[in-house]
Design a protein around this motif. Structure first.
Motif, PDB file in Angstrom:
ATOM      1  N   ASP A 255       0.832  -1.200   0.000  1.00  0.00           N
ATOM      2  CA  ASP A 255       0.000   0.000   0.000  1.00  0.00           C
ATOM      3  C   ASP A 255       0.871   1.256   0.000  1.00  0.00           C
ATOM      4  OD1 ASP A 255      -2.528   1.274   0.014  1.00  0.00           O
ATOM      5  OD2 ASP A 255      -2.340   1.650   2.157  1.00  0.00           O
ATOM      6  N   HIS A 277      -5.419   5.339  -0.588  1.00  0.00           N
ATOM      7  CA  HIS A 277      -4.892   4.105  -0.012  1.00  0.00           C
ATOM      8  C   HIS A 277      -5.936   2.992  -0.138  1.00  0.00           C
ATOM      9  CE1 HIS A 277      -1.092   5.492   1.705  1.00  0.00           C
ATOM     10  NE2 HIS A 277      -1.712   6.621   1.985  1.00  0.00           N
ATOM     11  N   LEU A 278      -5.515   1.780   0.123  1.00  0.00           N
ATOM     12  CA  LEU A 278      -6.399   0.623  -0.024  1.00  0.00           C
ATOM     13  C   LEU A 278      -7.673   0.779   0.799  1.00  0.00           C
ATOM     14  CD1 LEU A 278      -7.088  -2.213  -0.981  1.00  0.00           C
ATOM     15  CD2 LEU A 278      -5.599  -3.129   0.824  1.00  0.00           C
ATOM     16  N   ARG A 281     -10.061   3.157  -0.849  1.00  0.00           N
ATOM     17  CA  ARG A 281     -10.683   2.560  -2.022  1.00  0.00           C
ATOM     18  C   ARG A 281     -11.796   1.597  -1.618  1.00  0.00           C
ATOM     19  NH1 ARG A 281      -9.360   4.673  -7.189  1.00  0.00           N
ATOM     20  NH2 ARG A 281      -7.332   5.680  -6.952  1.00  0.00           N
ATOM     21  N   MET A 296      -9.122  -6.244   5.254  1.00  0.00           N
ATOM     22  CA  MET A 296      -7.671  -6.059   5.271  1.00  0.00           C
ATOM     23  C   MET A 296      -7.003  -6.982   6.280  1.00  0.00           C
ATOM     24  SD  MET A 296      -7.401  -1.941   4.562  1.00  0.00           S
ATOM     25  CE  MET A 296      -5.614  -1.966   4.359  1.00  0.00           C
ATOM     26  N   ALA A 333      -4.442  -4.601  -7.103  1.00  0.00           N
ATOM     27  CA  ALA A 333      -4.114  -3.174  -7.105  1.00  0.00           C
ATOM     28  C   ALA A 333      -4.614  -2.503  -8.378  1.00  0.00           C
ATOM     29  CB  ALA A 333      -2.611  -2.985  -6.966  1.00  0.00           C
ATOM     30  N   LEU A 336      -8.440  -2.163  -8.258  1.00  0.00           N
ATOM     31  CA  LEU A 336      -8.906  -1.154  -7.310  1.00  0.00           C
ATOM     32  C   LEU A 336      -8.408   0.250  -7.639  1.00  0.00           C
ATOM     33  CD1 LEU A 336      -8.453  -3.137  -3.964  1.00  0.00           C
ATOM     34  CD2 LEU A 336     -10.621  -2.436  -4.999  1.00  0.00           C
ATOM     35  N   LEU A 338      -5.261   1.358  -7.374  1.00  0.00           N
ATOM     36  CA  LEU A 338      -4.267   1.837  -6.415  1.00  0.00           C
ATOM     37  C   LEU A 338      -3.070   2.502  -7.086  1.00  0.00           C
ATOM     38  CD1 LEU A 338      -4.251  -1.075  -3.815  1.00  0.00           C
ATOM     39  CD2 LEU A 338      -5.202   1.210  -3.529  1.00  0.00           C
TER      40      LEU A 338
END
Length: 351
Positions: A255, A277-278, A281, A296, A333, A336, A338
């Motif tokens: 991340d 950041h994750l 998102r 997470m 990633a 999403l 990222l």
């Protein structure tokens, strides 16, 4: 070793359960609270000092477990205390990023270079040449980079209630299992104490949080996890030992890495905050605060299991596991967004 680990875990757990409410009251009386700003997920000021409670619980458990007989453990306790104080200062009165970074480097340097401690990765085993690769004079600088990197990835991931504490717990338990596999007594003591302290604090930090760990807590967790990996699993002759802590903390590591790439590609400073950041998102996908954290945690647990798995197979099989993990990480990633690049003109907030 099992009994000592259980004792350390239990003492740290009880210590954190008792100390965290006391630190909460102290923070409220002293006005040490996290204000609500643009990047905040919380909607009302929250007290800090959770990091101090975790450090105290961890230190008491390690001391009770006989940790003071090992000079490097003393160094970890001292430098863990120093970085907790650095974080408390930043929580109380935010310092410039460069100043905080310099403080992190100096504290890591103390742990690495003070003669009686000298916590360093001197060599790693290379299965390709069936020999040890020695770092020589680079051992110290490389270890400092390792420690400071862990400090900052944990600092960056601390964006939701219970997120950093839960991921740290999973990482500590992963290191605990691998330390048992390798009969690393000191690493077992430290891992068990850290897991107990983090779980005890989590009782008050899970959504809706009653208290935050602040930079004091996240930086303490990062430094301690880095130190445990250096003092424990990375001393092993296993070729994949270096991968264990990386996989255990792969969620915050990747991340943070994606955030750096994003900001550089977008022409923005690395330290400039954003909300890409994750966890941001996942929240935008419609997950609740709690479900985002649980997702997470699940990712971290799966990666922790992969870290344990690589120590149980040969080198070729371990590389297959790592390759599959990397493929899954980059596919996720990309899906999403990222790595999506935003321009400097866009307004961002968050870590």
């Amino acid at each position: 070793m099992l009994m000592k680990a259980g004792l350390a875990f239990g003492l740290a757990l009880v210590g954190a359960l008792l100390l965290t409410p006391l630190m909460r009251r102290l923070a409220l009386r002293a006005g040490i609270v996290a204000p609500v700003v643009a990047r905040s997920v919380h909607t009302e000021p929250k007290p800090f000092l959770g990091g101090l409670a975790m450090y105290a619980a961890f230190a008491l458990a390690v001391i009770a477990g006989g940790g003071l007989s090992d000079p490097q453990v003393v160094g970890i306790l001292v430098c863990g205390g120093l970085i907790t104080l650095l974080g408390l200062w930043d929580d109380r009165k935010p310092m410039r990023p460069r100043t905080k970074f310099l403080g992190q480097v100096l504290i890591a340097a103390l742990l690495v270079y003070v003669p009686v401690w000298q916590l360093q990765v001197h060599a790693i085993y290379s299965p390709l040449g069936d020999r040890w690769v020695h770092f020589g004079p680079l051992a110290g600088p490389l270890t400092i980079i390792w420690i400071v990197s862990f400090v900052n990835v944990m600092n960056f991931i601390d964006g939701l209630d219970g997120l950093a504490a839960g991921i740290s717990t999973i990482a500590a338990l992963t290191l605990l299992v691998v330390s048992f596999q390798q009969s690393q007594a000191v690493a077992i003591l430290l891992s068990a104490a850290l897991a107990g302290a983090a779980i005890g604090f989590l009782r008050y930090n899970f959504n809706p949080a009653k208290i935050f760990m602040g930079d004091a807590g996240s930086m303490f967790l990062g430094l301690t996890l880095a130190a445990i990996s250096v003092d424990g699993v990375m001393k092993s002759a296993l070729a994949v030992s270096v991968l264990v802590p990386v996989l255990a903390l792969a969620v915050p590591i990747f991340d943070t890495a994606f955030a750096i790439v994003r900001r550089l590609a977008g022409g923005r400073p690395i330290g400039q905050a954003d909300k890409d950041h994750l966890h941001h998102r996942l929240l935008r996908l419609g997950l609740s605060h709690r479900n985002t954290v649980l997702v997470m945690w699940a990712l971290s647990a799966a990666l922790g299991l992969s870290a344990v798995a690589v120590t149980e197979v040969n080198f070729a099989e371990a590389m297959v596991i790592v390759g599959l993990v990397l493929a899954a990480v980059f596919a996720g990633a990309r899906r999403l967004g990222l790595l999506a690049v935003s321009t400097p003109k866009e307004k961002h907030s968050g870590r």
